[in-house]
Every structure is written in structure tokens, then in C-alpha cells.
Design a protein around this motif. Structure first.
Motif, short mmCIF file in Angstrom:
data_model
loop_
_atom_site.label_atom_id
_atom_site.label_comp_id
_atom_site.label_asym_id
_atom_site.label_seq_id
_atom_site.Cartn_x
_atom_site.Cartn_y
_atom_site.Cartn_z
N GLN A 205 0.96 -1.22 -0.01
CA GLN A 205 -0.05 0.11 -0.05
C GLN A 205 0.88 1.17 -0.11
OE1 GLN A 205 -2.70 -0.24 3.36
NE2 GLN A 205 -3.82 -1.86 2.57
N ARG A 206 2.08 1.07 0.71
CA ARG A 206 2.78 2.27 0.79
C ARG A 206 3.41 2.68 -0.57
NH1 ARG A 206 4.92 4.01 5.72
NH2 ARG A 206 4.37 1.98 6.83
N GLU A 207 3.73 1.60 -1.25
CA GLU A 207 4.25 1.82 -2.88
C GLU A 207 3.06 2.66 -3.83
OE1 GLU A 207 5.54 -1.66 -4.69
OE2 GLU A 207 6.36 -0.87 -6.43
N ILE A 208 1.90 2.31 -3.60
CA ILE A 208 0.66 2.46 -4.18
C ILE A 208 0.64 4.18 -3.79
CG2 ILE A 208 -1.78 2.57 -4.30
CD1 ILE A 208 -0.68 0.52 -5.95
N ALA A 209 0.74 4.56 -2.35
CA ALA A 209 0.58 5.65 -1.91
C ALA A 209 1.85 6.52 -2.63
CB ALA A 209 0.90 5.43 -0.41
N ILE B 236 3.08 6.43 -5.53
CA ILE B 236 2.92 6.66 -6.70
C ILE B 236 1.93 7.61 -6.95
CG2 ILE B 236 1.85 5.44 -9.00
CD1 ILE B 236 3.39 2.90 -8.39
N LEU B 237 0.89 7.43 -6.04
CA LEU B 237 -0.43 8.42 -6.21
C LEU B 237 -0.09 9.73 -5.43
CD1 LEU B 237 -3.43 6.08 -5.58
CD2 LEU B 237 -2.41 7.09 -7.90
N ASN B 238 0.95 9.62 -4.78
CA ASN B 238 1.55 10.94 -4.13
C ASN B 238 0.24 11.27 -3.11
OD1 ASN B 238 3.33 12.97 -3.47
ND2 ASN B 238 2.62 14.68 -4.99
N ILE B 239 -0.19 10.28 -2.31
CA ILE B 239 -1.09 10.71 -1.13
C ILE B 239 -0.82 9.80 -0.10
CG2 ILE B 239 -3.03 10.82 -2.63
CD1 ILE B 239 -3.60 7.94 -2.35
N SER B 240 -1.11 9.87 1.16
CA SER B 240 -0.80 9.55 2.31
C SER B 240 -1.11 7.81 2.28
CB SER B 240 -1.35 9.80 3.50
OG SER B 240 -2.58 9.57 3.71
N HIS B 241 -0.25 7.15 3.05
CA HIS B 241 -0.48 5.77 3.12
C HIS B 241 -1.67 5.35 3.77
CE1 HIS B 241 1.02 1.82 5.49
NE2 HIS B 241 0.23 1.47 4.32
N SER B 242 -2.08 6.24 4.89
CA SER B 242 -3.29 6.04 5.60
C SER B 242 -4.59 5.97 4.79
CB SER B 242 -3.26 6.69 6.77
OG SER B 242 -3.09 8.28 6.57
N LEU B 243 -4.46 6.98 3.73
CA LEU B 243 -5.74 7.27 2.97
C LEU B 243 -5.76 5.92 1.98
CD1 LEU B 243 -7.69 9.62 2.31
CD2 LEU B 243 -6.36 10.04 0.45
N VAL B 244 -4.66 5.37 1.51
CA VAL B 244 -4.76 4.22 0.77
C VAL B 244 -5.49 2.82 1.79
CG1 VAL B 244 -3.66 2.35 -0.34
CG2 VAL B 244 -3.00 4.75 -0.51
N LYS B 245 -4.88 2.88 2.73
CA LYS B 245 -5.52 1.86 3.60
C LYS B 245 -6.87 1.97 4.02
CE LYS B 245 -3.16 0.53 8.07
NZ LYS B 245 -2.10 0.90 8.93
N TYR B 246 -7.48 3.36 4.14
CA TYR B 246 -8.72 3.58 4.44
C TYR B 246 -9.81 3.17 3.45
CZ TYR B 246 -12.98 6.61 4.96
OH TYR B 246 -14.18 6.94 4.89
N TYR B 247 -9.23 3.71 2.10
CA TYR B 247 -10.23 3.15 0.95
C TYR B 247 -10.23 1.67 0.82
CZ TYR B 247 -11.29 8.14 -0.37
OH TYR B 247 -11.95 9.17 -0.38
N MET B 248 -8.91 1.04 0.86
CA MET B 248 -8.93 -0.23 0.70
C MET B 248 -9.58 -1.03 1.73
SD MET B 248 -5.52 -1.26 -1.08
CE MET B 248 -6.25 -2.67 -1.63
N TYR B 249 -9.82 -0.50 2.72
CA TYR B 249 -10.66 -1.22 3.70
C TYR B 249 -12.02 -1.04 3.72
CZ TYR B 249 -12.61 -1.77 8.40
OH TYR B 249 -13.39 -2.41 9.50
N LYS B 250 -12.37 0.31 3.17
CA LYS B 250 -13.83 0.48 2.90
C LYS B 250 -14.42 -0.47 1.83
CE LYS B 250 -16.34 4.45 4.31
NZ LYS B 250 -16.78 5.67 3.76
N GLU B 251 -13.59 -0.02 0.70
CA GLU B 251 -14.09 -1.03 -0.51
C GLU B 251 -15.59 -0.56 -0.94
OE1 GLU B 251 -13.78 -5.16 -0.56
OE2 GLU B 251 -11.59 -5.22 0.26
N SER B 252 -16.09 0.41 -0.61
CA SER B 252 -17.44 0.77 -0.64
C SER B 252 -17.66 1.74 -2.02
CB SER B 252 -18.08 1.59 0.54
OG SER B 252 -17.30 2.96 0.51
N LEU B 253 -18.97 1.92 -2.38
CA LEU B 253 -19.24 2.41 -3.62
C LEU B 253 -18.59 4.09 -3.79
CD1 LEU B 253 -22.76 1.39 -4.60
CD2 LEU B 253 -20.81 1.14 -5.94
N SER B 254 -18.53 4.49 -2.55
CA SER B 254 -18.24 5.86 -2.41
C SER B 254 -16.75 5.94 -2.77
CB SER B 254 -18.35 6.58 -1.01
OG SER B 254 -17.76 5.61 -0.23
#
Ligand code: SF4
Ligand SMILES: [Zn+2]
Length: 901
Positions: A606-610, A612-630
Motif C-alpha cells: 500500500q505504501r508503494e501505491i501511496a 505513486i499516487l502521491n497521497i498518504s499511506h493511511s488514505l490508501v489503507k482507509y479506502y482499501m478497507y472500505k471498498e465501498s461504492l463511495s
């Protein structure tokens, strides 16, 4: 590979004395500064090519000063090479114009022959107008700071050293060369049989032209046919004998190049650089040979007239008879009583029956069978069969220890060879069911070498052993050819036995023990390459380890890799690439599952993805955890980032290149045979070499060896081709372009033309005998980065007597001073036996007094009597330890602080 063979070449990068003497060279080598020729191309010049030589020199003198001012500005960063435009005419063009004029009345070297080389006249060096190159390769035998050195050996020399070592690439006369018709022939015989073509002495070697087709190995490591255009021989007293794990043996001169494998590349290495435990290239597989089935009989004079109808074409039955007779046959002749008996003796009834059947089918005769003490003797009394065998297979008529495989078999196709091998193994081999080995014994080494070569037609690896026994105060030598492990199964599959007893024994072997082939058929030095590939494919050691048992161990310890395992790895890597391609496609319509799957299998964090997207690791973690339509929008971003990683793998050129290197090694016809013993021999003997047209390689005693090109020959290179070769050497990691000879001096015009076309930054090393003219010294200024100059003789007559180089001291000292003024200098002082006081002492003192005590000086002890050194009494031996010590003492006495030995 040079890192392994030449640790000192790595260490020298941190050697302060070397760095001080060669500071600019090191900077050019690491691309921090431009090579001189690159600057020379950017320095504008105004001149008229048709003007007089004097006018051109005047302009040159002016520009040389300007060149060094420009170099200073570039080195100090006040100017940049990129800011300088390519002028219409440059300082380098001016040098070319002058060099062209010199060719009209040649005075490149101190001989000043004055010949018009442009009109085809030849001077002392015999060099024309087109540069003749003998070989180009990554040399690892030079001074540590130069290794690996992109070395270009050219033809022609301006002096004649009686101890010249340019003729050192040779093998001994008993070496068996593999011809492309399958025959093995002693290299000395090749020479003797070619002598009628016209013998020439070329600088101490006797050379004869030849027109033969030999087997060699091409760039993709496959056995191919190539042309041998000549054979040469000379005397040498300095040899190295190499023995390998499979029992192969070759004796070569120390500079002879054999091949080793490093990081997926097949690289030539001089024999003297090899050590026990290294792996070198031998043959593993020979392609089928399309021999003609016709048998020529009745050719000898007087013609033989047959009462029977002798076979006119080779057949499997005839081949088996030859195999049986070579194994357990005997031919008895009593001319007086006119008795001609062909006898086959064996205890096995199956073989006897098969032999009788074959005989009937081939000759229409039934052997008479005698039996005594369980031993059968099948006897044929026939002058016709005897005459046939005498003509077609005379090798069967000699005493058993001199018997060889007849050419009719060596040149036959595989279906015939199979039948022959079956015959000889059936009658002569033993099977050990417990050890799972097939063994063939003979007192004739060549016979077993021939059989070992024939087995290569089926990819069967066999090992050779010498068994010495003391018998009645005499040492009796027997040779044993051994087939073990997986190769026994191969033997069974491709050849097999007729004897039911042998078939039974072979069945008993059953499931073979852990196959020793895993330890024999290996690829060495590929751990770095595998690690690189694995990480580029985003695989962990664990991922690969689940497929290849013990992978981690093999990769970490740089252990030789079994070919069979490497084959699996290649398939695995190929499959990995295919699956990445597939995932890349599937990601065009992303969903959470596929992304998660991708990240898991490709070890994407997830850190690598973060990042590349130039965003924080926690944001990636959050969205991947949510997996919701939003998070749908984020899903697209995530997919793009993952595809970015996938695409970079798929477009990774190095990955594809390294994978294809692995494929070449896996499919190579080469067996990497481990050296088990290296011995130095000091016996004066004839040594031989052949000249191979395209690949510059041939096969001798089963080893892949480099050939040498004759002094006068060499391959013509255009400046464009040479420039490309130099660029390739740099790309392959060479530290410099090392212009060697013979002597590079006669080719100065061609060198200048070549470097006009070279577009990579590479330091130019001028590797010369120092016997060039002052004009050449001036042209080298602003072109050569490192002067690698020989200083061979002191101020007395030694140079004239040994190298036919009058006035050497004056010329050599002047050129060293030029070298120091216009570039950086490495001086090579070859210490000659008995010349320490007249030569070495004066040379070292002169260097310290005139070039400075910190001059990089290589005091060389490698002198050995070569070529015509025997004509000079004191040069007939190597240096003594005392002489070496004295040379070091002299270097210290003179105060030299930067010398190496
Ligand atoms: S390079 Fe030297 S030996 Fe060769 S032709 Fe020119 S002057 Fe003569
Ligand atoms: Zn001397």
C-alpha cells in the motif's frame, strides 16, 4: 566476471596513488569529464586540406594550446560540452588531414620508411590503408585501473622483438580438433596434411593455408560449422595443462583464451587467469551429422577384386559389426598361408546371434562358432571381408591399444552411430547395478575420447578417468569412460543394449539414485542475474523457493545452478510475464478483487501505491478497507497506479534482455565443466593453432577455445564498424578503449577517423611500444587520454640487438615526456633476464628523474621465452627470484612511490 578474477581492479578505485596519477582518466571513466577526442571534435579549426603539411602543422600547434585551455575550462565547470556546437571543421579533422598527408610519405614511427601507403606501398610494418583487426574483446589481463579494458588488437608492428608474445595462443599438437564432418583429428596432423598448400614463415611461426570445415560455437551458444583457413605452429616452452571434472584435458599456452560464464555472458579468459574450481566451456551436444551413406571401396591401388558382393552403403548392421569388432574382435592374418580370419569373442549368446545375423546380412557369410569354457568365438575366414575391412576400417587391423573409431562411423548420421555404440557397449561395457553406472574401459585414450564425442550427439554426458596400476614394475594406464545417473537413462533411451543380461541389469538400476548430473550439468555464476530477474518480476525468494527446492541457498551462495532447474525457472519467469500481461488487460475494467489479487501476487505494498499516487499511506489503507461504492473514484486511481507498475515490468528492456540470456544458457550446447587441476609445464615443444573465419573459435579436446589470427591477416574493419564495436565495448561496461597492436602507431589515421564516429564518452588508451615519431606524438596530444607506454630498453645496444630498434632510448624518452605533458601516463617496464643493470636500472632512474617519482609504473615480471627468444642466450629463461627482488630494490632506490608489479 572481472570482479571475481581481478579483485585488484575493484580495489584500485580507492587507491589514492592510482587516483592521483590518473585523476582525469578516472573522471572520464565515470562520465564526469569528457574524453579528449570528444573535446577535439568540438574545437573549431580553419584549414585547407590541400594546403602544405607545414601550414597544417602551424594551425595544429596553435590549436593544441587552445585545446588544453578548453579542456581546463570544461574540467573546472566554467564551460560545458553541451554548449559547444559541432563545428564544420574541427581540431580532430585537422589531425585526420595531417595523418593523411603522413600516409603519403609514412613517418608515423621512428623508422620513417617514407613509403606512400595511399598508393599501396608497404613499409617495415607491412600495414596498408585499411585497419586489420585480429580481435576485439573485454580484456581482464591489463593493469587493475584499466580492467575491464575494451581492447582492440590490430595487426602489424614497428619493431621486431625476438621475445614477442603475440604468438602465444596455441594448443599442443595432440589436441583433437572436431571437424564439422564429425571427425576428431590431431591438430599436428591438420598442419602436416595442409603443408602442400604452401608453407610460409610469418614472424617465427610456420603457417599453411587450409580449407576445412570445423565445428565452433556461435553467439547463441549453439554448435555451428565454420571455416578453418589456416594452421600454424611454433615452438613454446611455457604451457598450462587443464583438467576438468569430466576428465577432459587440454594443454595450452598461458595466453590462450578459453571460455567461462559470468552473469549470463560467455566470456573469453586467458588460461593463466583461470584457477581450480572455475567452470569452462566444453561441448555438451553435437548436432546430427548428415554423412553420405556411400562407401568408397576399391579406391586404393592396386584395386581389390571381390568374390563376395561387398556393401556399397553404410548400414546399421555394418556399424554394429564394427562396434563388436572394436570391442571384442580380433583379425588374424597369415599372408604366407593365406589365412585371413575375422574373429569375434564373447560370452553372451544374444550378442553372438546378433553378430552372426548382422554378418549374414552385410556380407552374405555365416561365421563358424566355436565354444570353449563358456566363451564363444565366431570366426569368418575370408580374404574378401578382410580386404573390405582393410579398405574401409583399417583402424580395426592394428593392435588393440591403437584402435580408433573409423572415420566411416565418426562421419555417419545418428541412426548409424546408435548401432555402432550399441555394438561396442554391448561387447565391452560393464554395468554396475548398485552404483547405477555404465563403464567402458580401454588402454587407448583417443578411442574413448571419440566415444565421448559420439555420445554428445545424444546429449549424453560421460566422464573420463585414468586408472594407473603398477604391474611388473611398469605403470599400466587404463582409461575408463563412465556414464552415470540421469545419463544412464538417456543412454537407455537413445542407444540401449542387445544383451538380455545387460538389459536386466539396467532394469535393476530402476529408480536411479539422486542424479549426479545435477552436479555436473550446471550453469555457474548466475546468482546476480537470477536475483535481478526475480526482483524485476517482483518475486520474493520464497515465491521462487516454492517451485525450486533450495533456490534461496543457490541464489545467496552463488552456487552453480543445475541446468534442469534453470529450465524450470525460465518457464516460470515466462509464465510470470504472461500472467502480468493478462492482469494488465484485466485492470482496464478494475474491481477490488482484481486489484487486491494483483497487489498480493506482485508483492505491491500500500505504501508503494501511496507514493505513486502521491497521497498518504493511511488514505490508501482507509479506502482499501472500505471498498465501498463511495470509493469508486479511488478505485480507478488505484487501478492506474497498479497498471503503472505492471507496464514498467512489461516494458523493462533489461528484464527481457536478461531473460533471453538465461534462455541462451539453458539451450546452449555447452557443458560448463569444473576445473579440477591446473599444472604448469615447462617443456619445449611445438604448439599449434588454427585460424577460424567467422566465430574465431574452435573445439579442441572437447573444449571451446579461441583461435588466433595470423600476423599478416586479421579482419578489415571500416572506421564505422570499428566505432560501433568501441561503443558496444563501452556499453558492455569497459572502462576504456585500449588501442593495441602489434602496435597502434601505423593505424593512427584510421584511429582518428574511427573516433570521429564514436559517440560515447570513453577514455582512449594508447598502448604502444613507444617507438613512434615526434609527429605522431604531436597528433596524439588532444586525442589520447592515457599513454600506456612500454619502456623496454636502457640507453645501450640492447634495443637494437633484441628488438631491431635503433635509437630507441632517445625516441622512447621523448615520447614519455610528450605523454606526461599531454595526458596521463602508465609506464610498463618489462624486466628482462640479465638486463637489470644495463636496462631496468637506467629506465627506472630516468622515470623518477624526468617524469616524477609518483609516475604510475608497472614493473613487469611476466617475461617468458617466446618466439625467437632462443636466439638470445640470456633470454632463454625466465627471471629468477633474485632478479625480481633486485628490480623492486632498484625501483625503491630511485624513489618511485607509485609502482606496481
Ligand atoms: S608506420 Fe613506421 S614502419 Fe610502418 S610504414 Fe610508417 S614509418 Fe614505416
Ligand atoms: Zn639491456
Amino acid at each position: 566476471m572481472w570482479r571475481i578474477f581481478r579483485r585488484d581492479a575493484v580495489e584500485v578505485l580507492h587507491d589514492e596513488r592510482a587516483r592521483a596519477s590518473l585523476a582525469r582518466y578516472f573522471a572520464v571513466m565515470s562520465d564526469e569529464k569528457p574524453a579528449k577526442f570528444m573535446i577535439a571534435k568540438r574545437l573549431p579549426a580553419e584549414f585547407d586540406e590541400n594546403g602544405s603539411l607545414e601550414e597544417l602543422w602551424l594551425e595544429h600547434e596553435k590549436l593544441t594550446e587552445e585545446f588544453y585551455r578548453l579542456q581546463d575550462a570544461l574540467d573546472s565547470g566554467r564551460k560545458s560540452l553541451d554548449d559547444l556546437e559541432l563545428p564544420e571543421k574541427s581540431y580532430l579533422d585537422l589531425k585526420i588531414a595531417i595523418a593523411n598527408k603522413i600516409l603519403e610519405k609514412c613517418h608515423f614511427c621512428n623508422r620513417r620508411c617514407g613509403v606512400n601507403r595511399l598508393k599501396g606501398e608497404l613499409g617495415y610494418c607491412k600495414c596498408g590503408t585499411e585497419i586489420a583487426v585480429s580481435s576485439i574483446f573485454e580484456h581482464i589481463g591489463e593493469e587493475p585501473e584499466l580492467v575491464p579494458s575494451g581492447t582492440i588488437f590490430t595487426m602489424g608492428c614497428t619493431i621486431r622483438c625476438l621475445h614477442c608474445q603475440n604468438w602465444t595462443i596455441c594448443v599442443t599438437g595432440d589436441s583433437l580438433v572436431l571437424l564439422s564432418n564429425g571427425t576428431l583429428i590431431e591438430i599436428s596432423r591438420l598442419f602436416d596434411e595442409s603443408v602442400n598448400g604452401g608453407l610460409r614463415e610469418i614472424h617465427g611461426s610456420l603457417c599453411v593455408p587450409a580449407d576445412l570445415s570445423v565445428f565452433s560455437v556461435d553467439e547463441s551458444a549453439k554448435i555451428v560449422a565454420d571455416f578453418c583457413r589456416g594452421v600454424s605452429k611454433r615452438i613454446s616452452s611455457d604451457l598450462i595443462e587443464i583438467r576438468t571434472q569430466t576428465g577432459r584435458k587440454i594443454t595450452v599456452t598461458p595466453n590462450h583464451l578459453l571460455y567461462t560464464c559470468y552473469n549470463g555472458l560467455i566470456i573469453p579468459v586467458p588460461a593463466k587467469e583461470l584457477k581450480e574450481g572455475d567452470f569452462i566451456a566444453t561441448i555438451r551436444f553435437i548436432p546430427d551429422i548428415k554423412g553420405s551413406p556411400a562407401i568408397n571401396i576399391g579406391n586404393p591401388v592396386p584395386k581389390v577384386s571381390y568374390k563376395i558382393t561387398p556393401p556399397t552403403a553404410i548400414s546399421p548392421e555394418l556399424c554394429r559389426i564394427i562396434g563388436y569388432l572394436l570391442g571384442d574382435g580380433h583379425i588374424y592374418v597369415n599372408e604366407r598361408k593365406e589365412i585371413y580370419e575375422i574373429v569375434f569373442t564373447n560370452t553372451d549368446q544374444d550378442l553372438l546371434e546378433d553378430y552372426i545375423n548382422c554378418f549374414k546380412r552385410v556380407f552374405g557369410l555365416a561365421p563358424r562358432v566355436l565354444k570353449r569354457d563358456r566363451i564363444f568365438r565366431a570366426i569368418v575366414r575370408s580374404v574378401d571381408v578382410f580386404n573390405f575391412l582393410r579398405e574401409v576400417t583399417p583402424q580395426l587391423l592394428v593392435q588393440s591399444k591403437l584402435r580408433e573409431v573409423p572415420p566411416i562411423i565418426m562421419q555417419a548420421d545418428n541412426s548409424m552411430v546408435t548401432s555402432f555404440l550399441k555394438g561396442i557397449f554391448d561387447s565391452k561395457a560393464t554395468i554396475n547395478s548398485r552404483s547405477g553406472e555404465i563403464a567402458l574401459y580401454s588402454t587407448n585414450e583417443k578411442l574413448l575420447v571419440q566415444i565421448q564425442t559420439l555420445l554428445c550427439r545424444y546429449g549424453i554426458i560421460s566422464q573420463f578417468r585414468l586408472i594407473s596400476r603398477k604391474k611388473k614394475k611398469r605403470i599400466e594406464r587404463t582409461y575408463k569412460l563412465l556414464i552415470t545417473g540421469e545419463d544412464v537413462s538417456r543412454y537407455n533411451l537413445f542407444i540401449g543394449f542387445t544383451s538380455s543380461e545387460k538389459i536386466r541389469k539396467l532394469e535393476k538400476i530402476g529408480v536411479l539414485k539422486a542424479s549426479p548430473r545435477e552436479h555436473i550439468d550446471v550453469i555457474p555464476n548466475i546468482s546476480d542475474l537470477l536475483r535481478d530477474l526475480r526482483t524485476r518480476l517482483r518475486l520474493t525468494q520464497h515465491d521462487v523457493g516454492s517451485l525450486i527446492k533450495g533456490y534461496r541457498h543457490l541464489e545467496c551462495k552463488n552456487r552453480p545452478f543445475p541446468r534442469s532447474k534453470l529450465k524450470e525457472m525460465v518457464l516460470f519467469f515466462d509464465e510470470r510475464l504472461r500472467s502480468i500481461e493478462e492482469l494488465n488487460q484485466r485492470l482496464t475494467k478494475p474491481d477490488w478483487n482484481i486489484i487486491k489479487y494483483c497487489m498480493k501476487t506482485l508483492n505491491i505494498s500500500q505504501r508503494e501505491i501511496a507514493s505513486i499516487l502521491n497521497i498518504s499511506h493511511s488514505l490508501v489503507k482507509y479506502y482499501m478497507y472500505k471498498e465501498s461504492l463511495s470509493a469508486k473514484k479511488f478505485l480507478d486511481k488505484l487501478s492506474a497506479a497498479t497498471r503503472c507498475i505492471l507496464s514498467s515490468i512489461l516494458s523493462d528492456k533489461i528484464l527481457l534482455e536478461n531473460l533471453s540470456k538465461l534462455k541462451v544458457l539453458v539451450n546452449a550446447d555447452i557443458l560448463w565443466d569444473k576445473i579440477v587441476k591446473i599444472s604448469k609445464l615447462n617443456e619445449k615443444t611445438w604448439v599449434y593453432d588454427i585460424m577460424v573465419q567467422n566465430t574465431n573459435r574452435f573445439i579442441a579436446n572437447g573444449f571451446l577455445v579461441h583461435n588466433s589470427q595470423w600476423f599478416e591477416s586479421g579482419e578489415i574493419y571500416t572506421p564505422r564498424r570499428l566505432a560501433t564495436a568501441i561503443e558496444n565495448l563501452r556499453r558492455a561496461g569497459c572502462r576504456n578503449a585500449n588501442l593495441v597492436g602489434g602496435e597502434p602507431t601505423p593505424w593512427l589515421e584510421q584511429w582518428l577517423e574511427t573516433f570521429k564516429l564514436v559517440n560515447v564518452n570513453i577514455p582512449v588508451v594508447w598502448n604502444s611500444n613507444s617507438y613512434y615519431s615526434e609527429e605522431t606524438a604531436k597528433l596524439l596530444a588532444g586525442f589520447v587520454d592515457v599513454y600506456l607506454l612500454d619502456f623496454k630498453y636502457g640507453p645501450f645496444e640492447c634495443s637494437k640487438r633484441i628488438s631491431d630498434a635503433p635509437n630507441y632510448w632517445d625516441v622512447c624518452t621523448r615520447n614519455h615526456i610528450y605523454g606526461k605533458r599531454y595526458g596521463e601516463l602508465i609506464v610498463r617496464v618489462l624486466v628482462l633476464p640479465n638486463h637489470l643493470e644495463c636496462c631496468t636500472k637506467h629506465i627506472l632512474k630516468w622515470i623518477a628523474d624526468n617524469l616524477g617519482r609518483n609516475t604510475r609504473t608497472n614493473v613487469m615480471f611476466q617475461y617468458r621465452p617466446e618466439w625467437r627468444a632462443y636466439e638470445v642466450p640470456e633470454l632463454r629463461r625466465r627471471l629468477t627470484a633474485k632478479e625480481m627482488e633486485r628490480a623492486i630494490e632498484l625501483a625503491k632506490e630511485t624513489g618511485l612511490t607509485n609502482f606496481i608489479t
